[in-house]
Design a protein around this motif. Structure first.
Motif, PDB file in Angstrom:
ATOM      1  N   THR A 118      38.401  31.894   9.093  1.00 43.36           N
ATOM      2  CA  THR A 118      37.170  32.062   9.745  1.00 43.36           C
ATOM      3  C   THR A 118      37.180  32.757  11.113  1.00 43.36           C
ATOM      4  OG1 THR A 118      36.392  30.328   8.370  1.00 43.36           O
ATOM      5  CG2 THR A 118      35.172  30.645  10.269  1.00 43.36           C
ATOM      6  N   ARG A 121      38.406  36.185  10.794  1.00 45.12           N
ATOM      7  CA  ARG A 121      37.420  37.316  10.477  1.00 45.12           C
ATOM      8  C   ARG A 121      36.336  37.294  11.295  1.00 45.12           C
ATOM      9  NH1 ARG A 121      35.753  35.209   4.448  1.00 45.12           N
ATOM     10  NH2 ARG A 121      34.321  36.913   4.927  1.00 45.12           N
ATOM     11  N   GLY A 122      35.945  36.144  12.131  1.00 44.78           N
ATOM     12  CA  GLY A 122      34.925  36.585  12.891  1.00 44.78           C
ATOM     13  C   GLY A 122      35.368  37.169  14.288  1.00 44.78           C
ATOM     14  N   LEU A 127      33.289  38.600   9.320  1.00 46.76           N
ATOM     15  CA  LEU A 127      32.697  37.417   8.681  1.00 46.76           C
ATOM     16  C   LEU A 127      31.173  37.532   8.584  1.00 46.76           C
ATOM     17  CD1 LEU A 127      33.335  34.386   8.232  1.00 46.76           C
ATOM     18  CD2 LEU A 127      32.659  33.757  10.532  1.00 46.76           C
ATOM     19  N   THR A 129      28.012  35.926   8.289  1.00 49.47           N
ATOM     20  CA  THR A 129      27.329  34.661   8.858  1.00 49.47           C
ATOM     21  C   THR A 129      25.769  34.774   8.502  1.00 49.47           C
ATOM     22  OG1 THR A 129      26.683  35.802  10.909  1.00 49.47           O
ATOM     23  CG2 THR A 129      28.845  34.540  10.687  1.00 49.47           C
ATOM     24  N   GLY A 134      31.487  30.604   5.982  1.00 44.71           N
ATOM     25  CA  GLY A 134      32.791  30.860   6.860  1.00 44.71           C
ATOM     26  C   GLY A 134      33.771  31.214   5.922  1.00 44.71           C
ATOM     27  N   PRO A 202      31.382  29.803  12.718  1.00 41.91           N
ATOM     28  CA  PRO A 202      30.616  30.825  12.211  1.00 41.91           C
ATOM     29  C   PRO A 202      29.265  31.004  13.241  1.00 41.91           C
ATOM     30  CG  PRO A 202      31.119  29.736  10.279  1.00 41.91           C
ATOM     31  CD  PRO A 202      31.637  29.122  11.643  1.00 41.91           C
ATOM     32  N   PHE A 205      30.075  32.929  16.363  1.00 35.78           N
ATOM     33  CA  PHE A 205      30.266  34.730  16.228  1.00 35.78           C
ATOM     34  C   PHE A 205      28.770  35.028  16.054  1.00 35.78           C
ATOM     35  CE2 PHE A 205      34.650  33.249  14.919  1.00 35.78           C
ATOM     36  CZ  PHE A 205      35.251  33.941  15.846  1.00 35.78           C
ATOM     37  N   THR A 206      27.566  34.361  15.852  1.00 37.86           N
ATOM     38  CA  THR A 206      26.377  34.915  15.948  1.00 37.86           C
ATOM     39  C   THR A 206      25.790  35.222  17.368  1.00 37.86           C
ATOM     40  OG1 THR A 206      25.459  32.748  15.449  1.00 37.86           O
ATOM     41  CG2 THR A 206      25.728  33.978  13.374  1.00 37.86           C
ATOM     42  N   ALA A 227      36.055  32.597  21.521  1.00 32.53           N
ATOM     43  CA  ALA A 227      35.188  32.045  20.485  1.00 32.53           C
ATOM     44  C   ALA A 227      35.792  30.529  20.284  1.00 32.53           C
ATOM     45  CB  ALA A 227      35.113  32.636  19.196  1.00 32.53           C
ATOM     46  N   ARG A 318      22.986  26.888  11.256  1.00 30.48           N
ATOM     47  CA  ARG A 318      23.182  27.720   9.927  1.00 30.48           C
ATOM     48  C   ARG A 318      22.418  27.570   9.028  1.00 30.48           C
ATOM     49  NH1 ARG A 318      29.565  26.196   8.965  1.00 30.48           N
ATOM     50  NH2 ARG A 318      29.114  27.500   7.269  1.00 30.48           N
TER      51      ARG A 318
END
Length: 594
Positions: A118, A121-122, A127, A129, A134, A202, A205-206, A227, A318
């Motif tokens: 995760t 990829r983020g 990723l 999201t 995740g 996740p 990363f938003t 992060a 989420r």
């Protein structure tokens, strides 16, 4: 928070100091039998023991003397062996610290492995999201976190010691003896930390700064490190709970592998009612948990910095993913398999002894084999569900009702939660068993003492959130009575979510009861309880592994059921009780008319 932890420590030590009088049993008789089981308990012998230990002065004076000596670093002398308690406590504490340190290292390595995909990829921007997705390791991490330490210890012993012979099963003489106990403690702790990190990353990363850094040309490694630092404060408070779990789990693991740690020392002292040794051991165990919690809180405040120190760290919510057929099929399959085995076992006699079939392999007459006394394993597993799962249902129901009452007092709920988090379930089981004696009642009370505060804290948070909602302000403004608001708005908004929370905790409560039964603090022979059945068959694991693996498989299915239920998405917000309450608020004329 610090005051609540100090109150928890004081309460635990006080209860331990009053154990001989709370139990209603003569401590002089217990000490005499522990010293020499063959000596006749005459009045003269008992009087001599009371005079030697100072029991005639009463519990208050004895506890006050112990507190005064403890401040000076003197924990007294053992009532059984006569040796000083402090060296024994320090020796056991050193072993447990080494074991817990290795377990925590393995837990961190496992947590990093679980959330690495995760994080990578983020950081690279690949990723997804949009649905809170995740790296796909959330369910495996939750599965590892749900496994009880004593079950992992048993499975590791069977697989790596008995079958493969890679590691020694017992003792504490060389570094190889550290591997299996550390794995048994580190795997569930690593699963918990990995699951928390998997849930937190996740959302990080938003946040807008990630896209801003990426457009500015920052490397994926730098974004990943930032992060991770952003997500860690949300995970760090759980390190204290992990440490508490390690102290409680260490009791069972040290018992399985015969490790001379502080947990095993506390359990032995409780069985012999060696009060000074039990006081010192429990004090060391609780201090370990409290110290770890304080360190975690301090580290979190330092990582947040002055700007965010007083602000609540709320990562982006989420969105619940849709429940796939596979995610629904897993709990259904686990439940069906459990019901089939239990129903089949209920048709057989769990107490019938066939001495000619002792440690018999699975056959037509005994589908899952027999135990050391010749009793059918399938029958004991089936009837054991009534003890293990049935009592868990009652404990869960009692915890839910108490949580609903206390939840409307947020200050009390918060303090109780902090106090309960400082005491592992196994330590509560030791204390309750010392008062009431080992049995299903004492195990139920011990698990209930540490089960309801989490539900109460959840209820209190929902009460505060609902009371602050705008539709309730409108209800008050139009003159709705408090009772109406309580029955038609607050209770519907709180009862449903807390009830679902309680159902999710049901398998965990059953596993906690099984762990106390495994340690001999729960149901007593010949009761067919799962933890007790596993403990009774463990000495014969080399000759009859099926007698161990069968109750272990049932507990594993129970853990899988808990995990699969916890990973199912919650109902849509628009259909929940709060939404219905808001809808009712839009009809004030109907509300006030009633």
């Amino acid at each position: 928070m610090l005051l609540a932890r100090a109150a928890a420590l004081l309460a635990v030590v006080t209860v331990v100091g009053l154990l001989p009088w709370l139990s209603g049993r003569d401590p002089a008789l217990s000490v005499l039998r522990a010293r020499s089981a063959e000596q006749e308990p005459t009045e003269e012998a008992l009087r001599a023991v009371r005079e030697q230990l100072g029991l005639e002065s009463g519990p208050v004076a004895l506890l006050g003397d112990w507190f005064g000596a403890a401040v000076r670093g003197d924990l007294g002398r053992s009532w059984v062996s006569g040796s000083e308690v402090l060296p024994s406590v320090l020796s056991g504490l050193g072993v447990s610290l080494a074991l817990m340190g290795a377990a925590l290292f393995l837990a961190l390595v496992l947590a990093c492995a679980l959330c690495a995909r995760t994080l990578i990829r983020g950081a690279r921007g690949t990723l997804d999201t949009r649905e809170g997705g995740g790296g796909g390791t959330g369910a495996p991490a939750a599965a590892l976190a749900a496994l009880p330490e004593f079950l992992i210890a048993t499975l590791l012993m069977v697989a790596l010691s008995v079958w493969l012979g890679w590691f020694p099963p017992y003792g504490w003489q060389e570094p190889r003896h550290l591997v299996l106990p550390a794995l048994a403690l580190g795997i569930p702790a690593g699963g918990l930390l990995g699951r928390l990190a998997e849930d937190a990353l996740p959302a990080v990363f938003t946040e807008r700064w990630v896209e801003l850094w990426r457009s500015s040309g920052c490397t994926a490694g730098r974004i990943g490190r930032a992060a991770l630092r952003r997500a860690l404060p949300a995970v760090l408070p759980q390190l204290g709970l992990v440490a508490v779990g390690l102290t409680g789990g260490a009791v069972a693991v040290e018992t399985v592998f015969a490790v001379p740690g502080i947990g095993r020392t506390a359990l032995g002292a409780a069985e012999s009612q060696d009060l000074p040794l039990l006081q010192g051991s429990v004090l060391a165990l609780v201090l370990l948990g409290l110290l770890a919690g304080l360190i975690a809180q301090t580290a979190r405040r330092w990582m947040l910095g002055p700007g965010l120190r007083d602000a609540s760290l709320s990562l982006a919510a989420r969105r619940p993913a849709r429940a796939s057929r596979l995610r629904v099929a897993v709990p259904v399959g686990c439940a069906v398999l459990l019901l089939v085995v239990i129903g089949w076992g209920l048709l057989l006699d769990p107490l019938y002894v066939d001495t000619a079939a002792r440690l018999g392999a699975p056959s037509g007459a005994h589908p899952l084999g027999t135990d050391a006394l010749g009793r059918d394993v399938l029958a004991r597993v089936g009837h054991g569900a009534a003890t293990t799962v049935g009592i868990a249902v009652l404990v869960c129901l009692g915890s839910y009702l108490l949580a609903m009452i206390v939840g409307f007092l947020p200050a009390l709920a918060s303090g109780a939660s902090e106090t309960a988090n400082a005491v592992p379930p196994v330590i509560a089981g030791i204390l309750v068993a010392a008062v009431l004696g080992p049995g299903s009642l004492g195990a139920s009370i011990a698990v209930a003492l540490v089960s309801w505060p989490a539900l109460a804290a959840h209820a209190a948070a929902l009460v505060q959130e609902t009371r602050a909602a705008g539709h309730l302000t409108a209800q008050r403004a139009i003159g709705s009575p408090p009772r109406w608001i309580l029955l038609h708005h607050l209770l519907p908004a709180v009862a449903g979510p807390v009830a679902r929370h309680a159902v999710l905790r049901l398998p965990g409560i059953a596993l906690a009861l099984a762990s106390l039964g495994f340690l001999g603090l729960g149901a007593q022979p010949p009761a067919p309880e799962w933890g007790l059945t596993l403990s009774e068959s463990l000495p014969y694991v080399e000759r009859a592994p099926w007698a161990v693996l069968t109750p272990a498989a049932m507990l594993l299915l129970l853990a899988m059921l808990a995990v699969s239920l916890s990973t199912l998405p919650a109902p849509a917000a628009g259909r929940g009780p709060i939404a219905r309450a808001r809808a009712r608020a839009l009809r004030p004329e109907r509300s006030t008319a009633r």
